[in-house]
Design a protein around this motif. Structure first.
Motif, PDB file in Angstrom:
ATOM      1  N   LYS A 230       0.861  -1.165   0.000  1.00 50.22           N
ATOM      2  CA  LYS A 230       0.000   0.000   0.000  1.00 50.22           C
ATOM      3  C   LYS A 230       0.907   1.227   0.000  1.00 50.22           C
ATOM      4  O   LYS A 230       1.930   1.251   0.690  1.00 50.22           O
ATOM      5  CB  LYS A 230      -0.899   0.026   1.239  1.00 50.22           C
TER       6      LYS A 230
ATOM      7  N   ASP B 266      -2.468   5.192  -2.144  1.00 44.71           N
ATOM      8  CA  ASP B 266      -3.570   4.667  -1.337  1.00 44.71           C
ATOM      9  C   ASP B 266      -3.945   5.612  -0.202  1.00 44.71           C
ATOM     10  O   ASP B 266      -5.070   5.558   0.309  1.00 44.71           O
ATOM     11  CB  ASP B 266      -3.185   3.301  -0.761  1.00 44.71           C
TER      12      ASP B 266
ATOM     13  N   LEU C 192      -4.330   1.166   6.545  1.00 41.53           N
ATOM     14  CA  LEU C 192      -3.925   0.501   5.305  1.00 41.53           C
ATOM     15  C   LEU C 192      -3.572  -0.968   5.526  1.00 41.53           C
ATOM     16  O   LEU C 192      -3.778  -1.807   4.654  1.00 41.53           O
ATOM     17  CB  LEU C 192      -2.727   1.228   4.693  1.00 41.53           C
TER      18      LEU C 192
END
Length: 347
Positions: free
Chosen positions: A93, A116, A343
């Motif tokens: 991520k 992200d 995340l």
């Protein structure tokens, strides 16, 4: 490799504000439990590092999560993360921290849209982002930057004349507004004999002529004993503590940590509104903010503090409390860790 969950690349060999942020922040993140490593040159030996030869290990998932986090702070670091994730299919991520105080280029905007998560270091930098983002302001290490504690932290520990010290620290160049500070000192110090000024910072080869002009202007004014150019000092922290007033006159800035470092050291600050300076200072309580590049406004603001040292000291006391409440490095590290947790899918 399976214990590594966060990677903080640093793809610049020379010291910069971004590099300084990484160096200060990562130990705090480790204290909070982040399993984080750095990647790249120019970082001190005490930080945990991932060797380039071990990058293929990123195809292996970490022990506790399905992905890792790649935290970029520069375009080339965003691009590298994108290649690892999208082309090489590594389970990553991507996070980007933006400190820019300007409209991003088309290329940078393209990269940012593929992240992200995006962090802005100030409300102002966030205003230039066209994607959802979280504002997390930089903090300062309160163990490293603190009020005077010993005799060495006082003005009397120097060989400088006067009772009060006013400082301007950082690279000596036009962008940093060093000339505006020197010009203000040439005008003001003859009227305030209790004050002495110091400029601490490196003069690179490309700015040598600029530095020499400043030195000459001070000599021509007959103030070489009261406006001192100390160059790059081994440890800047005692100089913050010795100063009663700190000046940050930058014409432009990314974020800019020096006002926070000064305030944490019990020093009032006069700063331009470059970078995030105006978001750090409480005017009339911890310092003053003037328009960037406005030498006359800077001189007027400084003059008020030189004329009233007791008020300057009072605002220095306020500044310590303000930084401890709002800009502790632990607060920044905790907020970033929350982004990581989102995340990673929780822990």
């Amino acid at each position: 490799m399976r214990e590594i969950e966060i990677i903080a690349p640093n793809f610049k060999r020379r010291l910069s504000g971004v590099t300084s942020t990484i160096v200060q922040l990562i130990p705090k993140q480790i204290e909070l439990g982040c399993r984080i490593v750095t990647l790249g040159p120019g970082l001190p030996a005490h930080l945990p590092k991932l060797d380039l030869s071990r990058l293929p290990g990123l195809w292996l998932r970490p022990r506790r999560h399905a992905v890792r986090v790649w935290h970029a702070r520069r375009n080339n670091e965003m691009l590298a993360g994108l290649v690892l994730k999208s082309l090489l299919r590594m389970p990553l991520k991507l996070v980007f921290t933006s400190a820019a105080q300007r409209r991003h280029s088309r290329y940078t905007r393209w990269l940012i849209r593929r992240m992200d998560a995006v962090i802005a270091t100030s409300d102002r930098s966030g205003s230039f982002l066209k994607v959802p983002h979280t504002v997390i302001q930089h903090g300062v290490d309160l163990k490293l930057f603190h009020p005077p504690e010993t005799a060495d932290d006082r003005m009397a520990a120097t060989d400088l004349p006067g009772k009060y010290l006013i400082g301007c620290f950082g690279r000596v160049r036009h962008q940093k507004g060093t000339d505006l500070f020197v010009k203000a000192m040439i005008e003001l110090l003859p009227r305030h004999p209790d004050w002495t000024a110091v400029v601490c910072g490196r003069v690179t080869a490309e700015h040598k002529g600029f530095g020499e002009e400043l030195t000459k202007s001070v000599a021509d004014a007959g103030l070489s004993d009261r406006i001192r150019f100390l160059g790059e000092v081994p440890d800047i922290r005692p100089w913050y503590r010795r100063a009663t007033l700190y000046v940050a006159p930058s014409r432009n800035e990314g974020f800019g940590l020096t006002p926070l470092e000064a305030m944490a050291s019990c020093t009032a600050v006069v700063a331009s509104d470059a970078g995030a300076y105006s978001e750090m200072i409480v005017p009339g309580e911890t310092g003053a903010v003037v328009p960037a590049g406005d030498g006359e406004a800077l001189t007027r603001a400084i003059a008020a503090y030189l004329s009233d040292p007791e008020e300057t000291l009072r605002q220095g006391d306020n500044a310590v409390r303000h930084v401890r409440l709002n800009f502790a490095l632990e607060k920044e590290a905790t907020a970033i860790s929350a982004i990581y947790d989102q995340l990673l899918g929780g822990r």
